[in-house]
Design an enzyme around this catalytic site. Structure first.
Site, PDB file in Angstrom:
ATOM      1  N   VAL A 106      26.604  25.070  77.749  1.00 46.51           N
ATOM      2  CA  VAL A 106      26.275  26.390  77.202  1.00 46.51           C
ATOM      3  C   VAL A 106      24.787  26.690  77.381  1.00 46.51           C
ATOM      4  O   VAL A 106      24.279  27.660  76.844  1.00 46.51           O
ATOM      5  CB  VAL A 106      26.687  26.463  75.704  1.00 46.51           C
ATOM      6  CG1 VAL A 106      28.197  26.474  75.564  1.00 46.51           C
ATOM      7  CG2 VAL A 106      26.085  25.314  74.890  1.00 46.51           C
ATOM      8  N   HIS A 122      32.728  27.145  77.910  1.00 47.89           N
ATOM      9  CA  HIS A 122      32.457  27.035  76.470  1.00 47.89           C
ATOM     10  C   HIS A 122      31.459  28.076  75.963  1.00 47.89           C
ATOM     11  O   HIS A 122      30.926  27.926  74.873  1.00 47.89           O
ATOM     12  CB  HIS A 122      31.947  25.619  76.135  1.00 47.89           C
ATOM     13  CG  HIS A 122      32.998  24.564  76.307  1.00 47.89           C
ATOM     14  ND1 HIS A 122      32.744  23.215  76.213  1.00 47.89           N
ATOM     15  CD2 HIS A 122      34.326  24.671  76.562  1.00 47.89           C
ATOM     16  CE1 HIS A 122      33.861  22.533  76.409  1.00 47.89           C
ATOM     17  NE2 HIS A 122      34.829  23.395  76.641  1.00 47.89           N
ATOM     18  N   CYS A 133      33.398  43.541  65.753  1.00 45.61           N
ATOM     19  CA  CYS A 133      33.911  44.279  66.922  1.00 45.61           C
ATOM     20  C   CYS A 133      33.954  43.421  68.192  1.00 45.61           C
ATOM     21  O   CYS A 133      34.365  43.901  69.244  1.00 45.61           O
ATOM     22  CB  CYS A 133      33.108  45.559  67.152  1.00 45.61           C
ATOM     23  SG  CYS A 133      31.457  45.269  67.830  1.00 45.61           S
ATOM     24  N   ALA A 235      23.093  12.559  87.840  1.00 41.68           N
ATOM     25  CA  ALA A 235      23.587  13.663  88.664  1.00 41.68           C
ATOM     26  C   ALA A 235      22.691  13.937  89.870  1.00 41.68           C
ATOM     27  O   ALA A 235      23.170  14.148  90.990  1.00 41.68           O
ATOM     28  CB  ALA A 235      23.710  14.918  87.812  1.00 41.68           C
TER      29      ALA A 235
HETATM   30  N1  APR Z   1      23.655  12.439  85.044  1.00 46.96           N
HETATM   31  C1  APR Z   1      25.003  12.519  84.985  1.00 46.96           C
HETATM   32  N2  APR Z   1      25.706  12.176  83.899  1.00 46.96           N
HETATM   33  C2  APR Z   1      25.030  11.745  82.823  1.00 46.96           C
HETATM   34  C3  APR Z   1      23.636  11.636  82.812  1.00 46.96           C
HETATM   35  C4  APR Z   1      22.930  12.000  83.990  1.00 46.96           C
HETATM   36  N3  APR Z   1      21.602  11.948  84.078  1.00 46.96           N
HETATM   37  N4  APR Z   1      23.263  11.188  81.587  1.00 46.96           N
HETATM   38  C5  APR Z   1      24.387  11.022  80.878  1.00 46.96           C
HETATM   39  N5  APR Z   1      25.465  11.355  81.618  1.00 46.96           N
HETATM   40  C6  APR Z   1      26.890  11.347  81.269  1.00 46.96           C
HETATM   41  C7  APR Z   1      27.292  10.420  80.148  1.00 46.96           C
HETATM   42  O1  APR Z   1      27.606   9.135  80.661  1.00 46.96           O
HETATM   43  C8  APR Z   1      28.523  11.114  79.586  1.00 46.96           C
HETATM   44  O2  APR Z   1      29.708  10.669  80.200  1.00 46.96           O
HETATM   45  O3  APR Z   1      27.189  12.656  80.806  1.00 46.96           O
HETATM   46  C9  APR Z   1      28.302  12.581  79.948  1.00 46.96           C
HETATM   47  C10 APR Z   1      28.040  13.482  78.772  1.00 46.96           C
HETATM   48  O4  APR Z   1      29.164  13.467  77.951  1.00 46.96           O
HETATM   49  P1  APR Z   1      29.234  14.338  76.639  1.00 46.96           P
HETATM   50  O5  APR Z   1      27.993  14.160  75.849  1.00 46.96           O
HETATM   51  O6  APR Z   1      30.526  14.042  75.983  1.00 46.96           O
HETATM   52  O7  APR Z   1      29.201  15.850  77.189  1.00 46.96           O
HETATM   53  P2  APR Z   1      30.405  16.720  77.758  1.00 46.96           P
HETATM   54  O8  APR Z   1      31.356  15.892  78.526  1.00 46.96           O
HETATM   55  O9  APR Z   1      29.782  17.876  78.433  1.00 46.96           O
HETATM   56  O10 APR Z   1      31.086  17.194  76.404  1.00 46.96           O
HETATM   57  C11 APR Z   1      32.147  18.094  76.469  1.00 46.96           C
HETATM   58  O11 APR Z   1      32.133  18.302  74.101  1.00 46.96           O
HETATM   59  O12 APR Z   1      30.988  18.467  72.099  1.00 46.96           O
HETATM   60  C12 APR Z   1      31.639  19.164  73.092  1.00 46.96           C
HETATM   61  O13 APR Z   1      31.450  21.435  73.521  1.00 46.96           O
HETATM   62  C13 APR Z   1      30.799  20.223  73.750  1.00 46.96           C
HETATM   63  O14 APR Z   1      30.897  21.015  76.031  1.00 46.96           O
HETATM   64  C14 APR Z   1      30.834  19.863  75.205  1.00 46.96           C
HETATM   65  C15 APR Z   1      32.100  19.033  75.303  1.00 46.96           C
END
Ligand code: APR
Length: 251
Positions: A106, A122, A133, A235
């Site tokens: 987001v 999201h 509204c 990433a």
């Molecule tokens: N590059 C790539 N991946 C990374 C990096 C990086 N530099 N650093 C951390 N990660 C990975 C972690 O290993 C983890 O698997 O990114 C992932 C982040 O996971 P989450 O924190 O669970 O985030 P996300 O998957 O986007 O969560 C999904 O959960 O709380 C809700 O709405 C919120 O959109 C979110 C959804």
């Protein structure tokens, strides 16, 4: 096959593909200074999502929920897209209408980087939505933003324009995302723990549709066993050899 050969194979698959679908999560913005949700130092450490990211939490204490979103909005506003966001813009330029980027983030960084074929599944920290509204409108810059915002059309209180736990993602946005993953030749899943539905299922949909599935994540996820290639790294580091420019003299 050696690791470098597997990366090269994935790179060629991506180059040849006409239809590419990408799913990103919080990890892609980590290098931009935006905290992830799960894991050490994540937003969900020491706080349960139900306390801040549900309709019930908002009904109970809108001021507390807004303060949290206003803080995250400020972080996102001040952050800059990183190399991984930029590489996905380049991939979209190469693929054109065969490309779709679906993000759970987001923070608005994909749009800021220049991605256009983009589904923000999201919602966005940069917008609010009128509770009466349903009008959506951009927030003022963080320096002048005092939550809760009021709807410019009808004056009612507005909520963050994000999807909370227990709410449905927008139907049309999900249909578009699902269609892209079902028909993709290559699917890239970057920086998501792949545990929150329905986004988590997009990688599986792609695999069922016959796509070549690539994951980039420093940790294993439920999608890892399904991936043709799973790169255990950040990433930026993972996307560069997959979709970055080739070094001169290499084919
Ligand atoms: N590059 C790539 N991946 C990374 C990096 C990086 N530099 N650093 C951390 N990660 C990975 C972690 O290993 C983890 O698997 O990114 C992932 C982040 O996971 P989450 O924190 O669970 O985030 P996300 O998957 O986007 O969560 C999904 O959960 O709380 C809700 O709405 C919120 O959109 C979110 C959804």
């Amino acid at each position: 096959m050696r690791a470098a050969e597997r990366v090269e194979e994935a790179r060629r698959c991506i180059e040849r593909a006409h239809r590419v679908a990408v799913l990103t999560g919080a990890g892609i913005s980590a290098a931009s200074g935006i905290p992830t949700f799960r894991g050490p130092g994540g937003l969900w450490e020491g706080v349960r999502p139900e306390e801040l990211a549900t309709p019930e939490a908002y009904a109970r204490d809108p001021q507390r929920v807004w303060s949290w979103y206003a803080w995250r909005y400020r972080l996102a506003y001040q952050a800059r897209p990183n190399r991984a966001h930029e590489l996905l813009v380049q991939l979209e330029r190469d693929k054109g209408d065969g490309f779709l980027l679906v993000t759970q983030n987001v923070d608005g960084l994909h749009a800021r980087a220049g991605s256009q074929r983009l589904v923000e599944l999201h919602g966005s920290l940069h917008r609010a939505r009128c509770e009466a509204c349903q009008h959506r409108f951009p927030l003022p810059p963080p320096e002048t933003f005092m939550p809760p915002p009021r709807c410019p059309r009808c004056g009612s209180r507005a909520r963050p324009d994000v999807v909370w736990f227990g709410e449905l993602v927008p139907g049309r946005a999900y249909q578009r995302a699902a269609e892209a993953f079902r028909t993709a030749e290559v699917a890239l899943v970057v920086g998501t723990s792949a545990v929150v539905e329905p986004a988590a299922s997009l990688g599986r949909l792609a695999r069922l549709g016959g796509a070549y599935l690539v994951e980039v994540n420093p940790e294993q996820t439920p999608l890892t066993p399904l991936a043709h290639l799973s790169l255990r790294c950040g990433a930026e580091e993972g996307l560069e050899p997959l979709i970055g420019p080739r070094a001169p003299g290499t084919a």
